[in-house]
Design a protein around this motif. Structure first.
Motif, PDB file in Angstrom:
ATOM      1  N   PRO A 177       0.790  -1.236   0.000  1.00 12.76           N
ATOM      2  CA  PRO A 177       0.000   0.000   0.000  1.00 12.76           C
ATOM      3  C   PRO A 177       0.821   1.286   0.000  1.00 12.76           C
ATOM      4  O   PRO A 177       0.269   2.363  -0.137  1.00 12.76           O
ATOM      5  CB  PRO A 177      -0.789  -0.116   1.309  1.00 12.76           C
ATOM      6  CG  PRO A 177       0.090  -0.920   2.202  1.00 12.76           C
ATOM      7  CD  PRO A 177       0.892  -1.836   1.325  1.00 12.76           C
ATOM      8  N   ARG A 179       2.931   4.698  -0.341  1.00  9.82           N
ATOM      9  CA  ARG A 179       2.923   5.801  -1.321  1.00  9.82           C
ATOM     10  C   ARG A 179       4.337   6.101  -1.800  1.00  9.82           C
ATOM     11  O   ARG A 179       4.527   6.494  -2.932  1.00  9.82           O
ATOM     12  CB  ARG A 179       2.356   7.090  -0.696  1.00  9.82           C
ATOM     13  CG  ARG A 179       1.027   6.955   0.007  1.00  9.82           C
ATOM     14  CD  ARG A 179      -0.107   6.801  -0.944  1.00  9.82           C
ATOM     15  NE  ARG A 179      -0.459   5.386  -1.072  1.00  9.82           N
ATOM     16  CZ  ARG A 179      -1.268   4.884  -1.988  1.00  9.82           C
ATOM     17  NH1 ARG A 179      -1.807   5.648  -2.873  1.00  9.82           N
ATOM     18  NH2 ARG A 179      -1.528   3.603  -2.022  1.00  9.82           N
ATOM     19  N   GLU A 300       2.162   9.255   3.727  1.00  8.85           N
ATOM     20  CA  GLU A 300       1.484   7.954   3.682  1.00  8.85           C
ATOM     21  C   GLU A 300       0.035   8.086   4.151  1.00  8.85           C
ATOM     22  O   GLU A 300      -0.874   7.516   3.566  1.00  8.85           O
ATOM     23  CB  GLU A 300       2.213   6.920   4.542  1.00  8.85           C
ATOM     24  CG  GLU A 300       3.628   6.563   4.066  1.00  8.85           C
ATOM     25  CD  GLU A 300       3.664   5.797   2.746  1.00  8.85           C
ATOM     26  OE1 GLU A 300       2.623   5.259   2.341  1.00  8.85           O
ATOM     27  OE2 GLU A 300       4.738   5.757   2.120  1.00  8.85           O
ATOM     28  N   SER A 303      -2.601   9.261   1.775  1.00  6.21           N
ATOM     29  CA  SER A 303      -3.057   8.212   0.850  1.00  6.21           C
ATOM     30  C   SER A 303      -3.486   8.722  -0.506  1.00  6.21           C
ATOM     31  O   SER A 303      -4.502   8.284  -1.050  1.00  6.21           O
ATOM     32  CB  SER A 303      -4.219   7.415   1.468  1.00  6.21           C
ATOM     33  OG  SER A 303      -3.723   6.602   2.463  1.00  6.21           O
TER      34      SER A 303
END
Ligand code: UDP
Ligand code: MG
Length: 320
Positions: A177, A179, A300, A303
């Protein structure tokens, strides 16, 4: 999430940023190399906000060759995010990731695929000769050495971008997940059986490297801070050492007072100033380092998407 469910044997993912002169020779050599392996392939160019004629050149190639796809991103998101756009989009059972500048010859792809058939999920190219700049090679060796000292997910020494990944390997990458996308570290983190194969490494066919020193340093810092907490631990260790030394000094001062030695307490202005400056400087550096981690947490947590696809160009002859 893939935008198409069509089953394909081989996908080739190529992020491009201002590579107008490289597109035609690359496509011609790539099509030749890949069509010798399978008919079921797709070549996915991800235009990472090019300001030259890269997009037009790819579109021209689409008119000649089938199976070329172009994802035009809405701006420059960086090579690793652009590559991720390709990984998310592609549907090949095997996925090749390579650069567009022909430093990694397309003719080497069968060698990597051959090795993969021995049961590997990741096969990366190893620079077999000194084909690029000596400075870049030295910088890369230094970075990999440092990275491997600080993390538990070592990077292969001398690996280049060209690599082939299995479908389950790409699926695992796509499920990560984060970034801040340092793909080499992500490749290492996901595990699986991996091997390196020596390939020829050539000078850039045309144009300049897109990584100047500042960008290289930024990427190295991103890579290390995304995969290691050692720098933070180093602060704790440093603090413990300094606290220990000052405690020892305190005992020394008390003993000197009690037992009456070293009476000249007036001297020592210079060392005191040095100690203040030194510790003040170190504290600022450490605060900055903590700030670097904090900033990354901020990025992060927000998102935001890794990339935005502005336009999806399909091949004249169909494609996806
Ligand atoms: N690239 C990209 N976005 C960027 C920088 C580079 O998509 O912001 C692409 C570039 O077009 C090339 C690959 O990433 O296909 C590797 O870049 P380059 O060859 O300049 O890196 P080097 O080989 O000098 O490390
Ligand atoms: Mg290059």
């Amino acid at each position: 999430m893939p935008l198409s469910n069509k089953k394909i044997e081989l996908s080739v993912v190529i992020p491009v940023y201002n590579e107008e002169e490289n597109i035609q020779p690359l496509v011609e050599r790539l099509v030749k190399a890949v069509s010798g392996i399978t008919d079921s392939y797709e070549i996915i160019f991800i235009d990472d906000g090019s300001m030259d004629a890269t997009v037009n050149r790819v579109i021209e190639m689409q008119k000649i060759f089938s199976n070329i796809i172009l994802l035009k991103l809405s701006r420059n998101f960086g090579q690793h995010n652009a590559a991720q756009a390709g990984f998310d989009y592609c549907s090949g059972e095997a996925v090749v990731w390579m650069d567009a500048d022909l430093q990694e010859p397309p003719e080497e792809i069968p060698k990597l695929l051959g090795k993969m058939k021995e049961g590997y999920d990741l096969v990366y190219g190893l620079r077999g000769n000194l084909g690029g700049s000596v400075f870049k090679r030295a910088a890369s060796l230094l970075f990999v050495w440092f990275f491997n000292k600080l993390t538990k997910t070592p990077l292969p020494v001398n690996a280049c971008t060209m690599r082939v990944m299995s479908r389950r390997f790409v699926k695992s990458i796509n499920n990560m997940p984060e970034r801040i996308r340092f793909q080499a570290g992500i490749n290492s983190w996901v595990g699986f059986k991996r091997a390196g194969v020596e390939i020829k490494y050539m000078p850039r066919h045309s144009g300049e490297s897109k990584y100047n020193l500042v960008k290289m340093v930024k990427m190295s810092i991103d890579g290390i801070l995304s995969f290691s907490m050692m720098p933070l631990r180093f602060i704790t260790i440093f603090g413990l050492v300094v606290a220990g030394l000052s405690f020892a000094d305190m005992l020394h001062i008390i003993a000197a007072r009690v037992f009456g030695f070293e009476a000249n307490w007036g001297a020592g202005w210079a060392p005191i100033m040095v100690a203040i400056y030194f510790l003040g400087g170190i504290q600022c550096i450490f605060l900055g380092l903590i700030g670097e981690y904090l900033g990354r947490i901020y990025l992060e947590v927000k998102s935001r998407p890794l990339y935005i696809i502005e336009e999806h160009y399909k091949s004249q002859f169909g494609g996806k």
